[in-house]
Design an enzyme around this catalytic site. Structure first.
Site, PDB file in Angstrom:
ATOM      1  N   ASP A 170       0.851  -1.186   0.000  1.00 13.77           N
ATOM      2  CA  ASP A 170       0.000   0.000   0.000  1.00 13.77           C
ATOM      3  C   ASP A 170       0.884   1.233   0.000  1.00 13.77           C
ATOM      4  OD1 ASP A 170      -2.607  -0.894  -0.098  1.00 13.77           O
ATOM      5  OD2 ASP A 170      -2.686  -1.313   2.038  1.00 13.77           O
ATOM      6  N   ASP A 221      -7.861  23.996  13.314  1.00 11.77           N
ATOM      7  CA  ASP A 221      -7.895  22.704  12.615  1.00 11.77           C
ATOM      8  C   ASP A 221      -6.863  21.770  13.246  1.00 11.77           C
ATOM      9  OD1 ASP A 221      -7.999  20.581  10.900  1.00 11.77           O
ATOM     10  OD2 ASP A 221      -7.554  21.717   9.074  1.00 11.77           O
ATOM     11  N   LYS A 255     -16.181  18.507   6.112  1.00 13.14           N
ATOM     12  CA  LYS A 255     -17.239  17.519   5.912  1.00 13.14           C
ATOM     13  C   LYS A 255     -17.104  16.925   4.521  1.00 13.14           C
ATOM     14  CE  LYS A 255     -20.658  19.644   9.010  1.00 13.14           C
ATOM     15  NZ  LYS A 255     -22.019  20.226   9.107  1.00 13.14           N
ATOM     16  N   ALA A 256     -17.493  15.668   4.407  1.00  9.24           N
ATOM     17  CA  ALA A 256     -17.392  15.000   3.115  1.00  9.24           C
ATOM     18  C   ALA A 256     -18.249  15.687   2.064  1.00  9.24           C
ATOM     19  CB  ALA A 256     -17.804  13.531   3.254  1.00  9.24           C
ATOM     20  N   GLU A 257     -19.371  16.307   2.510  1.00  9.80           N
ATOM     21  CA  GLU A 257     -20.271  16.971   1.572  1.00  9.80           C
ATOM     22  C   GLU A 257     -19.673  18.271   1.041  1.00  9.80           C
ATOM     23  OE1 GLU A 257     -21.167  16.260   4.734  1.00  9.80           O
ATOM     24  OE2 GLU A 257     -22.177  14.349   4.346  1.00  9.80           O
ATOM     25  N   MET A 290     -14.481  21.119   2.572  1.00 12.76           N
ATOM     26  CA  MET A 290     -13.797  22.347   2.982  1.00 12.76           C
ATOM     27  C   MET A 290     -13.784  22.436   4.499  1.00 12.76           C
ATOM     28  SD  MET A 290     -15.281  25.379   0.531  1.00 12.76           S
ATOM     29  CE  MET A 290     -16.957  25.112   1.119  1.00 12.76           C
ATOM     30  N   SER A 291     -12.878  23.252   5.019  1.00 12.85           N
ATOM     31  CA  SER A 291     -12.880  23.619   6.431  1.00 12.85           C
ATOM     32  C   SER A 291     -12.408  25.062   6.526  1.00 12.85           C
ATOM     33  CB  SER A 291     -11.952  22.703   7.245  1.00 12.85           C
ATOM     34  OG  SER A 291     -10.604  22.906   6.867  1.00 12.85           O
ATOM     35  N   ASP A 334      -4.687  -4.384   6.856  1.00 13.26           N
ATOM     36  CA  ASP A 334      -5.224  -4.296   8.222  1.00 13.26           C
ATOM     37  C   ASP A 334      -6.746  -4.232   8.276  1.00 13.26           C
ATOM     38  OD1 ASP A 334      -5.698  -1.793   7.248  1.00 13.26           O
ATOM     39  OD2 ASP A 334      -4.341  -0.750   8.619  1.00 13.26           O
TER      40      ASP A 334
END
Length: 697
Positions: A324, A361, A394-396, A399-400, A535
């Protein structure tokens, strides 16, 4: 004021010295106990029911019994004196004892590890949640699969299980040796917990996944004790070859008196037994089991639990390793690499707003932005951000950022998401935004756009850094003839860049977990042996398909059950070291086999002339070592045959020195050292022993 400080430091140092001295003393005591136990086991293993499992040494034991009985019978032979039979019998006895000692010593090291694991198992009580919601305290030995247990701070996890509720820090030092606690939480790939580990903070609810005697620690104890050890296919094949050689030499020795009688002379039975023992491969026969056990032991000491010796051997024959990218080749944390302003903006402005968006953050990416800005001495108002309202990723939205008290909105995030956000507020998009974002992607990085209200200031170049030394390690694997394949979910451009930087041979981009099985099968269809790490539950099918599957101890139960090796340190790069240990095991066995068979040449020149010189004087020409007498020659060959076994025990236990190189280079090196050495060493050894024995005969 200085004296107390100096005294305190001295006490600390003395305390540390005492601790080290105590550890050294305990280690010496343990080694002494292991050796003492191995010596006792050497005699216990003389039981024919045990010895018959090693046909070569069983033949030597029969030779001891025959010569021992003959020493008490009246001799009708004039060729050997009465003391010769008893001397030969005792040399043969010690040959068998030395072989038994080698095996018992290897087993003893495993048993010592098992004892330390047994001490880690304590009487634990578990708080079991019944179907009606009541909590009942029961002994851990009464737990069964499917039981639900609550474990609080300071309590020991009673048995293997998976977290179904809550999050906690768990001290796994009893299993892994790593003192730093690890986070276990419900869901995901880090929900698996091991019995015998300690919850050091918070509270978790787990579901038990093993019955008594089936836990992870129980399996470890069983494996390191050798109870579950079975001979590997290579070991069985080599044992078959050695047994066949022994059978052939047995036929030769048994039929030899027929020819000597025809020539008009007889050979004493003890001499025939000595000839047989010197010709059969007793050296490797006596060390074969010890080599296999020691190989498993080396893997265990490396904090890797091998489910069978076959897995360790397979690691030595690996042709392809599937790796990986994230966490194995790279650190897995994207770090701020540089800042790229767009339009007419400056790097100071980009840095200022990037830092303000990242103050609250707590992600690795957010912290790396702050560290980068501080390293570049770019000023920003930290208090301004701390007084604002944090907007988490957020996945939607992808952004942060932070909403400041004066109404200013600061954002950082994916290129498309931030562009849409700016456009929704009536802003215009600089022409070079997408151009610079493409540049970052082609370089193998991740672009984050920094915007304030309806204005884009620039981009943050996040880079997943390749671990130091990976290129050199892959080059070593290449020298060994092993191909490396990197699997990653990244786009082809990013994957190609990382693959080039790391030095892997091939890569598979946009790879889903199920795609790994196809990659493994494709390699196996070419006749290759494949190793991989994983894993997660989604890695389980691929781990089961691979010839060597190394699961992380921090991973799911499904992954660990599918794999044939488990890394207690949860370090995916360790697969490279495991391959090295496997190769070392195979090389040690091959080298000592070569040495053992090469020994026969010197022993041939020692014992054959001694047998026939009296009847056929011309055979004296074969006595190239100029040995003192026929009897001295036979005893010297037998003594060397016995003594060489304990002398090679350290090499069998430790393994021969291994350096990454091609198979042809390794073969040439080992033939030179152990093939030629196997011829020269016995000539020297037998001659030296003969000089000593000659003083007493």
């Amino acid at each position: 004021m200085m004296r107390p400080v100096v005294v305190k430091e001295k006490r600390v140092n003395e305390s540390q010295i005492h601790v080290v001295e105590e550890e050294v003393r305990q280690a010496k005591t343990m080694d002494r106990d292991i050796v003492t136990h191995a010596m006792k086991q050497s005699f216990a293993k003389l039981n024919p029911k045990v010895m018959i499992k090693n046909p070569i040494m069983f033949v030597v034991e029969i030779g001891f019994i025959i010569t021992f009985i003959l020493s008490f019978l009246p001799s009708h032979s004039s060729s050997v004196p009465g003391w010769f039979n008893i001397t030969v019998s005792f040399i043969l006895l010690f040959t068998v004892l030395f072989a038994n000692f080698a095996e018992a010593l290897a087993e003893g090291r495993g048993k010592a590890q098992a004892d330390s694991l047994k001490h880690s198992k304590k009487d634990v009580f578990a708080n079991v949640v019944k179907e009606n919601g009541n909590i009942v305290q029961v002994s851990a030995t009464d737990l069964r699969k499917g039981d639900v247990v609550i474990v609080k701070q300071g309590e020991m996890i009673p048995s293997d299980g998976e977290v179904i509720k809550g999050l906690a820090s768990v001290d796994e030092s009893a299993i892994t040796g790593e003192s730093a606690p690890v986070i276990k939480e419900a869901g995901g790939d880090f929900c698996s917990v091991t019995g015998g580990t300690m919850v050091v903070s918070d509270e978790i609810t787990i579901i038990i996944t093993s019955n008594p005697g089936e836990s992870f620690i129980d399996k470890m104890i069983s494996l390191v004790e050798g109870a579950a050890r079975q001979k590997t296919p290579n070991e069985i094949a080599l044992n078959t070859v050695l047994t066949s050689l022994t059978f052939i030499f047995l036929i030769v020795v048994v039929t030899l008196p027929i020819f000597t009688n025809y020539l008009g002379f007889q050979i004493d039975t003890a001499v025939l037994v000595a000839l047989l023992v010197c010709l059969i491969p007793t050296t490797i026969g006596g060390l074969l089991s010890a080599i296999g056990i020691a190989g498993m032991d080396r893997v265990t000491k490396f904090n890797v639990l091998a489910m069978s010796g076959k897995a360790v051997e397979a690691a030595g024959d690996i042709n392809t390793i599937i790796l990986d990218k994230t966490g194995t080749i790279t650190f897995g944390n994207r770090m701020a690499h540089t800042l790229l302003p767009v339009g007419n903006e400056t790097i100071e402005q980009v840095g200022k707003w990037a830092a303000i968006s990242s103050v609250l953050d707590e992600t690795p990416e957010g912290r790396s932005v702050i560290e980068y800005v501080q390293a570049k001495s770019i000023s920003y108002n930290r208090e301004l951000a701390e007084q604002g309202e944090f907007v988490p990723f957020k996945a939607e939205t992808r952004m942060s950022g932070v909403d400041l008290q004066d109404g200013t909105k600061v954002r950082k995030g994916a290129v498309g998401s931030v562009i849409e956000w700016v456009q929704s507020q009536g802003g215009t998009i600089p022409k070079d935004v997408n151009q610079k974002a493409d540049f970052i992607s082609k370089e193998g990085g991740t672009p984050l756009v920094v915007a304030v209200n309806n204005r884009i200031y620039g981009l943050i170049y996040l880079k997943d850094t390749v671990k130091p030394g990976m290129r050199e390690r892959f080059e070593q694997l290449r020298q060994m003839g092993i191909k490396t394949v990197m699997c990653t979910g990244d786009n082809p451009l990013t994957a190609a860049t990382i693959a080039k930087e790391a030095g892997v041979d091939e890569f598979v981009a946009e790879c889903k977990p199920e795609d790994k099985i196809a990659v493994i099968k494709a390699e196996q269809d070419k006749g290759k042996l494949v190793a991989m790490t994983g894993d997660g539950t989604n890695d389980a099918p691929a781990l089961a398909q691979a010839d060597v599957g190394l699961a992380m101890n921090s991973g799911t139960t499904a992954a660990k059950e599918a794999a044939n090796m488990i890394d207690l340190d949860s370090n995916p790069t360790k697969i490279i070291e495991v391959v090295g240990i496997g190769k070392q095991l195979l090389m040690t066995r091959g080298a000592l086999t070569t040495f053992s068979i090469a020994n026969d040449i010197a022993k041939y020149f020692a014992i054959i002339p001694a047998m026939f010189t009296l009847a056929i004087p011309q055979m004296e020409a074969l006595n190239i070592m100029k040995l003192t007498s026929p009897l001295s020659a036979i005893l010297s060959a037998l003594l060397f045959n016995a003594v060489i076994i304990p002398l090679l025990i350290p090499l069998a236990m430790k393994g021969i020195a291994y350096k990454p190189m091609s198979s042809n280079a390794l073969l040439g090196r080992n033939l030179l050292i152990y093939g030629l050495g196997g011829v020269i060493v016995p000539f020297i050894g037998i001659k030296v022993i003969d000089m000593i024995v000659g003083l007493f005969i």
